[in-house]
Design a protein around this motif. Structure first.
Motif, PDB file in Angstrom:
ATOM      1  N   GLN A  13       8.423  17.071   0.809  1.00 44.22           N
ATOM      2  CA  GLN A  13       7.746  18.500   1.263  1.00 44.22           C
ATOM      3  C   GLN A  13       8.844  18.861   2.410  1.00 44.22           C
ATOM      4  N   VAL A  14       9.004  19.931   2.967  1.00 44.91           N
ATOM      5  CA  VAL A  14       9.546  20.514   3.976  1.00 44.91           C
ATOM      6  C   VAL A  14       8.549  21.499   4.652  1.00 44.91           C
ATOM      7  N   VAL A  15       8.393  20.812   5.953  1.00 45.73           N
ATOM      8  CA  VAL A  15       7.452  21.827   6.984  1.00 45.73           C
ATOM      9  C   VAL A  15       7.829  22.168   8.384  1.00 45.73           C
ATOM     10  N   PRO A  16       7.293  22.794   9.248  1.00 44.03           N
ATOM     11  CA  PRO A  16       7.695  22.925  10.430  1.00 44.03           C
ATOM     12  C   PRO A  16       7.569  21.748  11.201  1.00 44.03           C
ATOM     13  N   ALA A  17       8.319  21.354  12.305  1.00 47.52           N
ATOM     14  CA  ALA A  17       8.395  20.195  13.055  1.00 47.52           C
ATOM     15  C   ALA A  17       7.028  19.995  13.602  1.00 47.52           C
ATOM     16  N   GLU A  18       6.434  20.869  14.267  1.00 48.23           N
ATOM     17  CA  GLU A  18       5.225  20.753  14.906  1.00 48.23           C
ATOM     18  C   GLU A  18       3.979  20.262  13.913  1.00 48.23           C
ATOM     19  N   ARG A  19       4.248  20.538  12.453  1.00 44.50           N
ATOM     20  CA  ARG A  19       3.468  20.045  11.493  1.00 44.50           C
ATOM     21  C   ARG A  19       3.520  18.927  10.654  1.00 44.50           C
ATOM     22  N   VAL A  20       4.839  18.331  11.068  1.00 40.33           N
ATOM     23  CA  VAL A  20       5.033  17.291  10.130  1.00 40.33           C
ATOM     24  C   VAL A  20       4.250  16.023  10.025  1.00 40.33           C
ATOM     25  N   VAL A  21       3.646  15.629  11.295  1.00 38.25           N
ATOM     26  CA  VAL A  21       2.854  14.232  11.195  1.00 38.25           C
ATOM     27  C   VAL A  21       1.656  14.847  10.594  1.00 38.25           C
ATOM     28  N   GLU A  22       0.983  15.978  10.777  1.00 39.77           N
ATOM     29  CA  GLU A  22      -0.232  16.636   9.888  1.00 39.77           C
ATOM     30  C   GLU A  22       0.039  16.507   8.647  1.00 39.77           C
ATOM     31  N   ALA A  23       1.121  17.084   8.265  1.00 39.48           N
ATOM     32  CA  ALA A  23       1.372  17.176   6.805  1.00 39.48           C
ATOM     33  C   ALA A  23       1.481  15.806   6.000  1.00 39.48           C
ATOM     34  N   GLY A  24       2.296  15.032   6.688  1.00 35.66           N
ATOM     35  CA  GLY A  24       2.416  13.547   6.315  1.00 35.66           C
ATOM     36  C   GLY A  24       0.984  12.851   5.974  1.00 35.66           C
ATOM     37  N   THR A  25       0.185  13.015   7.394  1.00 35.21           N
ATOM     38  CA  THR A  25      -1.102  12.402   7.167  1.00 35.21           C
ATOM     39  C   THR A  25      -1.917  12.903   6.018  1.00 35.21           C
ATOM     40  N   ALA A  26      -1.925  14.384   5.927  1.00 36.75           N
ATOM     41  CA  ALA A  26      -2.642  15.011   4.890  1.00 36.75           C
ATOM     42  C   ALA A  26      -2.399  14.389   3.484  1.00 36.75           C
ATOM     43  N   LEU A  27      -0.990  14.278   3.077  1.00 40.78           N
ATOM     44  CA  LEU A  27      -0.753  13.631   1.859  1.00 40.78           C
ATOM     45  C   LEU A  27      -1.060  12.261   1.911  1.00 40.78           C
ATOM     46  N   ALA A  28      -1.066  11.318   3.121  1.00 43.59           N
ATOM     47  CA  ALA A  28      -1.513  10.082   2.930  1.00 43.59           C
ATOM     48  C   ALA A  28      -3.028   9.866   2.638  1.00 43.59           C
ATOM     49  N   GLN A  29      -3.769  11.126   3.352  1.00 42.35           N
ATOM     50  CA  GLN A  29      -5.307  10.850   3.053  1.00 42.35           C
ATOM     51  C   GLN A  29      -5.664  11.217   1.599  1.00 42.35           C
ATOM     52  N   GLN A  30      -4.796  12.029   1.109  1.00 43.46           N
ATOM     53  CA  GLN A  30      -4.845  12.346  -0.426  1.00 43.46           C
ATOM     54  C   GLN A  30      -4.838  11.023  -1.376  1.00 43.46           C
ATOM     55  N   LYS A  60       0.970  -0.984   0.008  1.00 41.07           N
ATOM     56  CA  LYS A  60       0.045  -0.066  -0.025  1.00 41.07           C
ATOM     57  C   LYS A  60       0.706   1.239   0.071  1.00 41.07           C
ATOM     58  N   PRO A  61       0.308   2.282  -0.277  1.00 40.32           N
ATOM     59  CA  PRO A  61       1.184   3.562  -0.307  1.00 40.32           C
ATOM     60  C   PRO A  61       1.466   4.018   0.967  1.00 40.32           C
ATOM     61  N   SER A  62       2.701   4.463   1.057  1.00 41.60           N
ATOM     62  CA  SER A  62       3.430   4.772   2.348  1.00 41.60           C
ATOM     63  C   SER A  62       3.825   6.165   2.446  1.00 41.60           C
ATOM     64  N   VAL A  63       3.801   6.993   3.301  1.00 36.95           N
ATOM     65  CA  VAL A  63       4.465   8.215   3.602  1.00 36.95           C
ATOM     66  C   VAL A  63       5.215   8.371   4.850  1.00 36.95           C
ATOM     67  N   ALA A  64       6.564   8.572   4.680  1.00 37.82           N
ATOM     68  CA  ALA A  64       7.370   8.939   5.901  1.00 37.82           C
ATOM     69  C   ALA A  64       7.315  10.326   6.437  1.00 37.82           C
ATOM     70  N   ALA A  65       7.109  10.402   7.679  1.00 34.57           N
ATOM     71  CA  ALA A  65       6.957  12.208   8.240  1.00 34.57           C
ATOM     72  C   ALA A  65       8.124  12.059   9.155  1.00 34.57           C
ATOM     73  N   VAL A  66       9.011  12.653   8.718  1.00 33.58           N
ATOM     74  CA  VAL A  66      10.377  12.616   9.526  1.00 33.58           C
ATOM     75  C   VAL A  66      10.722  13.989  10.068  1.00 33.58           C
ATOM     76  N   SER A  67      11.538  13.647  11.182  1.00 29.92           N
ATOM     77  CA  SER A  67      12.103  14.861  12.087  1.00 29.92           C
ATOM     78  C   SER A  67      13.186  14.563  12.861  1.00 29.92           C
ATOM     79  N   GLY A  68      13.972  15.791  12.845  1.00 26.02           N
ATOM     80  CA  GLY A  68      15.243  15.303  13.839  1.00 26.02           C
ATOM     81  C   GLY A  68      16.000  14.351  13.137  1.00 26.02           C
ATOM     82  N   TYR A  69      16.425  13.560  13.943  1.00 22.05           N
ATOM     83  CA  TYR A  69      17.669  12.542  13.484  1.00 22.05           C
ATOM     84  C   TYR A  69      16.862  11.467  12.407  1.00 22.05           C
ATOM     85  N   VAL A  70      17.401  11.472  11.295  1.00 24.69           N
ATOM     86  CA  VAL A  70      16.926  10.464  10.337  1.00 24.69           C
ATOM     87  C   VAL A  70      18.025   9.917   9.769  1.00 24.69           C
ATOM     88  N   LEU A  71      18.721   8.804  10.450  1.00 26.83           N
ATOM     89  CA  LEU A  71      20.171   8.527  10.309  1.00 26.83           C
ATOM     90  C   LEU A  71      20.346   6.959  10.251  1.00 26.83           C
TER      91      LEU A  71
END
Length: 263
Positions: free
Chosen positions: A184-201, A101-112
């Motif tokens: 996309q690059v978004v503020p940290a406090e919005r990263v889960v919201e933005a990732g979820t919005a993309l997944a809902q699309q 299924k389609p998947s979106v990673a909503a990442v912040s801070g360390y992604v190592l």
């Protein structure tokens, strides 16, 4: 519409609603390091999402502070070569690559390290403006082992990938965006919201079309152009036999939102 469900296992939370499952790594005391327990929890979450017809897309995140700092190096130090090749860890990475299924990673801070490789198993990456991505394994006398050498090279070319894999360089979210890795690059406090919005699309489209479209995109990494074009045509021919294809065209002509059923 599926009701919200919350499950926690192995440092992983699972929340499903509005056709989207949000899978959250929740091990802040270890910077969300990918222990065997965490990988097992991720596998269980993806299995659950795959088997639930109400779930049409998945968001993989660690929340607004940190995604994943890499593998659990204490576990790795105690692992022999033979154990690694036959381990549950290896099986988990193979499972991530097979998720349909389609998947979106909503990442912040360390992604190592393994965290970066985990994000790259997804189809799209939304990053916060605090995200730092990279493959620092060379500093430990090893190299990435879950796709880092291959997927970075396919995203940005072998020479740019060498800066991360061989020189251990890290890049910020905007640099990763310029390299073609981050959508996309978004503020940290919005990263889960933005990732979820993309997944809902993604979830608003035909489930069968998104699954087959994902498979066709993935095949481009493995097939020569002629074979890839043949595969693309066969996928389109399959979709022309679906009810969703008829519904999509009828809705477009009737100037109304489509109602896709996955048939």
């Amino acid at each position: 519409m599926n009701d919200e469900v919350t499950v926690q296992d192995g440092g992983v939370r699972y929340d499903a609603h509005d056709h989207v499952a949000v899978v959250t790594i929740d091990r802040p005391e270890a910077r969300n390091a990918l222990s065997t327990d965490v990988l097992r929890g991720l596998v269980q979450s993806l299995d659950r999402a795959e088997q639930d017809d109400d779930v049409r897309a998945v968001v993989l995140t660690g929340g607004p502070a940190i995604f994943a700092s890499g593998a659990d190096v204490r576990e790795l130090r105690a692992t022999t070569p033979a154990e690694y090749l036959q381990s549950e860890r290896m099986a988990a990475w193979l499972r991530f690559a097979r998720f349909s299924k389609p998947s979106v990673a909503a990442v912040s801070g360390y992604v190592l390290g393994g965290g970066c490789e985990l994000a790259m198993t997804c189809d799209l990456i939304v990053a916060s403006d605090t995200a730092v991505l990279g493959q620092p394994e060379i500093r430990l006398g090893i190299i990435p082992g879950a796709g880092g050498t291959q997927r970075w090279a396919r995203v940005c070319g072998r020479f740019r990938a060498a800066e991360l894999v061989l020189a251990g360089r890290t890049v910020d979210a905007w640099t990763a965006h310029g390299m073609g890795m981050v959508s996309q690059v978004v503020p940290a406090e919005r990263v889960v919201e933005a990732g979820t919005a993309l997944a809902q699309q993604l979830a608003s489209f035909s489930p069968v079309a998104t699954r087959l479209g994902k498979g066709a995109l993935r095949s481009s990494e493995e097939l020569p152009l002629t074979g890839g074009l043949d595969h693309e045509r066969s996928v389109l021919a399959t979709l022309l036999s679906t009810e969703d294809h008829l519904e999509g065209i009828d809705a477009f002509l009737g100037k109304r939102p489509p109602t896709f059923t996955g048939r």
